[in-house]
Design a protein around this motif. Structure first.
Motif, PDB file in Angstrom:
ATOM      1  N   GLU A 274      -4.299   8.575   2.404  1.00  0.00           N
ATOM      2  CA  GLU A 274      -3.109   7.831   3.165  1.00  0.00           C
ATOM      3  C   GLU A 274      -2.818   6.413   2.788  1.00  0.00           C
ATOM      4  O   GLU A 274      -4.125   5.578   2.495  1.00  0.00           O
ATOM      5  CB  GLU A 274      -3.341   8.148   4.785  1.00  0.00           C
ATOM      6  CG  GLU A 274      -3.208   9.450   5.147  1.00  0.00           C
ATOM      7  CD  GLU A 274      -3.681   9.613   6.696  1.00  0.00           C
ATOM      8  OE1 GLU A 274      -4.006   8.158   7.287  1.00  0.00           O
ATOM      9  OE2 GLU A 274      -3.399  10.371   7.303  1.00  0.00           O
ATOM     10  N   ALA A 275      -1.879   5.939   2.975  1.00  0.00           N
ATOM     11  CA  ALA A 275      -1.654   4.453   2.581  1.00  0.00           C
ATOM     12  C   ALA A 275      -2.606   3.606   3.541  1.00  0.00           C
ATOM     13  O   ALA A 275      -2.501   3.853   4.678  1.00  0.00           O
ATOM     14  CB  ALA A 275      -0.199   3.976   2.697  1.00  0.00           C
TER      15      ALA A 275
ATOM     16  N   THR B 217      -4.458   0.196  -0.180  1.00  0.00           N
ATOM     17  CA  THR B 217      -4.864   1.527  -0.321  1.00  0.00           C
ATOM     18  C   THR B 217      -6.071   1.447  -1.578  1.00  0.00           C
ATOM     19  O   THR B 217      -5.467   0.730  -2.421  1.00  0.00           O
ATOM     20  CB  THR B 217      -3.951   2.471  -0.993  1.00  0.00           C
ATOM     21  OG1 THR B 217      -2.887   2.356   0.145  1.00  0.00           O
ATOM     22  CG2 THR B 217      -4.230   3.717  -1.301  1.00  0.00           C
TER      23      THR B 217
ATOM     24  N   ASN C 294      -5.668   3.128   3.324  1.00  0.00           N
ATOM     25  CA  ASN C 294      -7.148   3.784   3.493  1.00  0.00           C
ATOM     26  C   ASN C 294      -8.121   3.358   2.376  1.00  0.00           C
ATOM     27  O   ASN C 294      -7.407   3.289   1.179  1.00  0.00           O
ATOM     28  CB  ASN C 294      -7.082   5.300   3.714  1.00  0.00           C
ATOM     29  CG  ASN C 294      -6.852   5.560   5.339  1.00  0.00           C
ATOM     30  OD1 ASN C 294      -6.545   4.744   5.931  1.00  0.00           O
ATOM     31  ND2 ASN C 294      -7.221   6.866   5.412  1.00  0.00           N
TER      32      ASN C 294
ATOM     33  N   VAL D 238      -1.965   0.707  -5.075  1.00  0.00           N
ATOM     34  CA  VAL D 238      -3.275   1.172  -5.185  1.00  0.00           C
ATOM     35  C   VAL D 238      -4.101   0.426  -6.002  1.00  0.00           C
ATOM     36  O   VAL D 238      -3.721   0.081  -7.150  1.00  0.00           O
ATOM     37  CB  VAL D 238      -3.096   2.464  -5.664  1.00  0.00           C
ATOM     38  CG1 VAL D 238      -4.427   3.179  -5.632  1.00  0.00           C
ATOM     39  CG2 VAL D 238      -2.080   3.644  -4.804  1.00  0.00           C
TER      40      VAL D 238
ATOM     41  N   GLN E  56      -9.985  -5.144   1.963  1.00  0.00           N
ATOM     42  CA  GLN E  56      -9.266  -4.034   1.791  1.00  0.00           C
ATOM     43  C   GLN E  56      -8.713  -3.965   3.477  1.00  0.00           C
ATOM     44  O   GLN E  56      -7.545  -3.585   3.628  1.00  0.00           O
ATOM     45  CB  GLN E  56     -10.217  -2.877   1.738  1.00  0.00           C
ATOM     46  CG  GLN E  56      -9.447  -1.709   1.773  1.00  0.00           C
ATOM     47  CD  GLN E  56      -9.471  -0.899   3.204  1.00  0.00           C
ATOM     48  OE1 GLN E  56     -10.438  -0.986   3.887  1.00  0.00           O
ATOM     49  NE2 GLN E  56      -8.411  -0.056   3.379  1.00  0.00           N
TER      50      GLN E  56
ATOM     51  N   ALA F  23       0.835  -1.244   0.058  1.00  0.00           N
ATOM     52  CA  ALA F  23       0.308  -0.116   0.066  1.00  0.00           C
ATOM     53  C   ALA F  23       0.873   1.472  -0.011  1.00  0.00           C
ATOM     54  O   ALA F  23       1.930   1.353   0.520  1.00  0.00           O
ATOM     55  CB  ALA F  23      -0.812  -0.002   1.159  1.00  0.00           C
TER      56      ALA F  23
ATOM     57  N   SER G 226       0.449   5.751  -0.587  1.00  0.00           N
ATOM     58  CA  SER G 226      -0.359   7.057  -0.378  1.00  0.00           C
ATOM     59  C   SER G 226      -0.495   7.679  -1.990  1.00  0.00           C
ATOM     60  O   SER G 226       0.254   7.103  -2.932  1.00  0.00           O
ATOM     61  CB  SER G 226       0.506   8.273   0.323  1.00  0.00           C
ATOM     62  OG  SER G 226       1.722   8.334  -0.252  1.00  0.00           O
TER      63      SER G 226
END
Length: 358
Positions: A36-37, A195, A39, A163, A189, A8, A10
């Motif tokens: 943010e990573a 992310t 999330n 991502v 997740q 993950a 950002s």
């Protein structure tokens, strides 16, 4: 046995604008955001607001006209999609109909330098992760819509992207299945710490899955916050009405002291968080579920007449005619004795009204 890991990272936009061709109207207009990573952040808004264009710019399927895009702190603004460590789950699933489920999941791995054994192990792990461990030899046509969506998720997950992007992933599913699949996506997740950037126009879906929601309108960000922030304290009438439903009232702020506003609404005087508002004309929003109907003439209520009462199983819906226009209210007390034409008092729950700032 191979495992699916999280890499993950950002995501950041710095004053990003996207204009197509010779058009002078931007699809995305000077937006800045930071994800943010680890999330799950949802881009929410009506058709044409810029949310899908924003997602496609993260993926590299569209290049920004101006501004910077960073993934994991690295500038990827001019990089093509093939050079970005992202995976996308499309609305259409985009599965190869002539390939088995296992072959669909393995497809991207074969071009990523993995050995035949690692490819097979990762595909198996991906299918087990989405609850399809025994479905590898089936064709996509032999699966339900929800199962096909999970295959698409597995195919994206096995690449272990920085991502993971979802473009309206549940729009082809019926309501009950949408709820089930969104819960699965959220669980995966959270378990993997991915992310995820998730695009939808479904407000309930956004509230259910997100760490944060970025509401977009007319190519800009209208508001950015947690689901509870946006539902309880919308900044504008657009956000208030787009996330759930809201009654919007014209009111007047008569005084502001220590961040508390004194608000006049007809015969009512309310004390509300000022939200940087000053004395003068203002507007406030109240959710339908935070309106209480009582007897006509009850203290601290607005006078009204019931125009419509509708029983919808889990709750009653009311439309009340008042001097401020029609007011929509909801009550979970389904045996409440109200009838159309009845005079009532419209009151607000303690944390119901909120001043709008835009």
């Amino acid at each position: 046995m191979a495992e699916i890991k999280s890499n993950a990272a950002s995501v950041e936009f710095r004053n990003v604008t996207k204009v197509y061709g010779k058009s002078k109207v931007p699809a995305v207009n000077d937006i800045s955001l930071f994800i943010e990573a680890g999330n799950l952040v949802t881009l929410l808004g009506p058709s044409g607001c810029g949310k899908t264009t924003t997602l496609r710019m993260i993926a590299g399927l569209e290049l920004a006209t101006s501004g910077q895009i960073l993934i994991g702190g690295a500038d990827v603004t001019r990089l093509p999609a093939t050079d970005r460590d992202v995976s996308m789950v499309f609305q259409s699933y985009a599965l190869f109909p002539h390939m088995t489920v296992r072959e669909n999941v393995e497809y991207g791995l074969k071009f990523s330098g993995f050995s035949k054994k690692d490819t097979a192990d990762k595909a198996k792990a991906g299918l087990e992760l989405v609850g399809l461990g025994g479905f590898g030899d089936r064709l996509p046509s032999q699966l339900s819509g929800g199962q096909q969506q999970r295959v698409a998720v597995a195919r994206a997950l096995v690449l272990e992207p920085q991502v993971l992007l979802f473009d309206e992933p549940l729009s082809n599913l019926d309501a009950k299945l949408r709820r089930h699949v969104r819960e699965e996506i959220r669980e995966i997740q959270q378990n993997l710490g991915l992310t995820v950037v998730y695009v939808t126009h479904d407000q309930e879906e956004a509230l259910a899955v997100s760490d944060r929601i970025i509401v977009m309108n007319n190519a800009v960000i209208a508001q950015d916050g947690t689901p509870r922030d946006l539902y309880d304290a919308p900044s504008s009438a657009f956000v208030a009405d787009f996330i759930g439903e809201a009654n919007i009232f014209d009111c007047r702020i008569t005084d502001v002291a220590k961040d508390v506003a004194t608000v006049e609404l007809g015969p009512l005087s309310l004390k509300l968080p000022a939200r940087d508002q000053r004395p003068g004309p203002a507007r406030l929003a109240v959710r339908p579920g935070r309106i209480e109907l009582g007897s006509a003439g009850a203290p601290r209520t607005l006078p009204g007449t019931l125009h419509k009462v509708t029983y919808v199983g889990s709750h009653l819906e009311f439309v009340v005619d008042t001097e401020f226009g029609a007011v929509f209210a909801i009550s979970t007390t389904v045996d409440a004795q109200f009838e159309a034409g009845q005079k009532v008092g419209v009151g607000f729950c303690e944390h119901g009204p909120v001043l709008l700032t835009g």
